[in-house]
Design an enzyme around this catalytic site. Sequence first.
Site, short mmCIF file in Angstrom:
data_model
loop_
_atom_site.label_atom_id
_atom_site.label_comp_id
_atom_site.label_asym_id
_atom_site.label_seq_id
_atom_site.Cartn_x
_atom_site.Cartn_y
_atom_site.Cartn_z
N GLY A 7 3.35 -12.55 7.49
CA GLY A 7 3.65 -11.65 6.39
C GLY A 7 4.62 -10.62 6.94
O GLY A 7 4.21 -9.63 7.54
N GLY A 9 6.85 -8.61 5.51
CA GLY A 9 7.42 -7.69 4.53
C GLY A 9 7.68 -6.34 5.18
O GLY A 9 8.07 -6.26 6.36
N LYS A 187 -9.16 5.74 4.13
CA LYS A 187 -7.83 5.25 3.70
C LYS A 187 -7.91 4.69 2.27
O LYS A 187 -6.98 4.89 1.48
CB LYS A 187 -7.37 4.16 4.69
CG LYS A 187 -6.03 3.50 4.32
CD LYS A 187 -4.84 4.26 4.85
CE LYS A 187 -3.51 3.84 4.25
NZ LYS A 187 -2.94 2.65 4.84
N ASN A 195 -2.35 5.15 -5.55
CA ASN A 195 -1.71 3.85 -5.85
C ASN A 195 -1.89 3.49 -7.31
O ASN A 195 -0.94 3.20 -8.02
CB ASN A 195 -2.35 2.76 -4.99
CG ASN A 195 -1.47 2.35 -3.85
OD1 ASN A 195 -0.31 2.03 -4.05
ND2 ASN A 195 -2.00 2.37 -2.66
P1 NAD Z 1 5.28 -6.25 1.24
O1 NAD Z 1 5.16 -6.42 -0.23
O2 NAD Z 1 6.49 -5.53 1.76
O3 NAD Z 1 5.23 -7.67 1.94
C1 NAD Z 1 4.12 -8.53 1.75
C2 NAD Z 1 4.65 -9.94 1.46
O4 NAD Z 1 5.32 -9.95 0.19
C3 NAD Z 1 5.67 -10.43 2.47
O5 NAD Z 1 5.41 -11.79 2.69
C4 NAD Z 1 6.99 -10.23 1.77
O6 NAD Z 1 8.01 -11.12 2.20
C5 NAD Z 1 6.61 -10.52 0.33
N1 NAD Z 1 7.53 -9.88 -0.61
C6 NAD Z 1 7.90 -8.58 -0.65
N2 NAD Z 1 8.76 -8.36 -1.69
C7 NAD Z 1 8.91 -9.56 -2.31
C8 NAD Z 1 9.67 -9.99 -3.43
N3 NAD Z 1 10.42 -9.13 -4.12
N4 NAD Z 1 9.58 -11.29 -3.77
C9 NAD Z 1 8.82 -12.16 -3.09
N5 NAD Z 1 8.07 -11.81 -2.01
C10 NAD Z 1 8.12 -10.53 -1.63
O7 NAD Z 1 3.93 -5.60 1.74
P2 NAD Z 1 3.69 -4.44 2.80
O8 NAD Z 1 4.09 -3.15 2.19
O9 NAD Z 1 4.25 -4.85 4.10
O10 NAD Z 1 2.10 -4.44 2.86
C11 NAD Z 1 1.34 -5.37 3.63
C12 NAD Z 1 -0.08 -4.83 3.72
O11 NAD Z 1 -0.05 -3.57 4.41
C13 NAD Z 1 -0.71 -4.54 2.36
O12 NAD Z 1 -2.09 -4.78 2.41
C14 NAD Z 1 -0.45 -3.05 2.16
O13 NAD Z 1 -1.37 -2.46 1.27
C15 NAD Z 1 -0.62 -2.56 3.59
N6 NAD Z 1 0.07 -1.32 3.90
C16 NAD Z 1 1.36 -1.07 3.48
C17 NAD Z 1 1.98 0.11 3.83
C18 NAD Z 1 3.42 0.41 3.45
O14 NAD Z 1 3.88 1.55 3.65
N7 NAD Z 1 4.20 -0.54 2.98
C19 NAD Z 1 1.29 1.07 4.60
C20 NAD Z 1 0.00 0.77 5.05
C21 NAD Z 1 -0.60 -0.43 4.70
#
Ligand code: NAD
Length: 313
Positions: A7, A9, A187, A195
């Site tokens: 993952g 992202g 958290k 959120n």
């Molecule tokens: P993210 O949405 O950026 O990524 C998660 C997945 O979704 C990845 O595989 C990514 O490639 C995919 N993705 C993202 N945008 C997309 C799109 N437009 N189309 C198709 N696929 C897409 O998620 P994240 O923010 O990295 O969060 C991951 C985990 O960490 C979650 O449980 C979140 O709650 C937690 N988290 C996030 C943050 C933050 O600041 N982003 C902070 C703490 C915890």
Amino acid sequence: MNITIAGAGAMGSRFGLMLHEAGNQVVFVDGWKDHVDAINKNGLQVNHDGVEKVVKIPAYLQDQVPSDFKSDLIILFTKSLGLEGMLHSLKDTIDKDTRVLCLLNGFGHDEKIKKYVPEENIYIGNTMWTSDLEGPGKVKLMGWGTVNFKNWVPGHEESAHEIAKVLSDAGLGAEYTENILEVMYKKICLNATLNCMCALLECNAADFGDTSTAHTILTDIITEFAAVAKAEGVNLDAQEAIHFIETKAYNRETLGLHYPSMHQDLIQNNRLTEIDSINGAIAKKGRKYGIPTPYSNLVTNLIHAKEELRKAK
Ligand code: NAD
């Protein structure tokens, strides 16, 4: 250490980048083809605290991971709805020596991970780092954070300390945390209020904080969470959690103008949310312990209704 970021992202990219820069062999696995293609073609384009850089880290599409591919550590950073699919894709690469660290927000991920990973190899916690995915292959990283986690079953503390050292050596500020449930409850108070409310009301944290009903909404939701936490033997101080949000998250100079991830998912990108792992998970725990959770049920149903109206995917 050979580390797979499952993952890649916003958060996966941050952790992958920092671990790569610290000398670990990092590989990304992700389900979004455009993102994987962009990373492999152009490198990961990063704005790290204002410094632009391009970093070459190999990326695999999750259904094209070679079966002989092995890692010492898998860090799970899908959204909660993508977790099981990711684990299924990686199942042939997971053996008795593969440790798996889950840092997703929310509760209930252990149930899915246990189907694919021996319990003694599971490590669970959360992080206060933040990141933004600006588009395929492009991330923006700002600020500072911490990581807290522990081994899911007793007897693997030494291994948890070893993983924490690898993360901390990469600047991620990781700590083995004995009272991990307490940290996770604190958290989830943030995720379960800001959120959802920012997604439902289509506003940022500061604007929500300025409403005359924000304090009552926080109090209703978090008081319910404290009752559920108590049933699990966790002391969640509701007043302290509310105070933390009101003093830190609404400030327009720091975090207040931020649109939380559920807003980004549902309002900005029409994606399904993590609600079932956040307010929904507390409602589920409430049913298990016989504790009424009307606010968690209502918020979960409102977000699902909004997902349906927006035809989120
Ligand atoms: P993210 O949405 O950026 O990524 C998660 C997945 O979704 C990845 O595989 C990514 O490639 C995919 N993705 C993202 N945008 C997309 C799109 N437009 N189309 C198709 N696929 C897409 O998620 P994240 O923010 O990295 O969060 C991951 C985990 O960490 C979650 O449980 C979140 O709650 C937690 N988290 C996030 C943050 C933050 O600041 N982003 C902070 C703490 C915890």
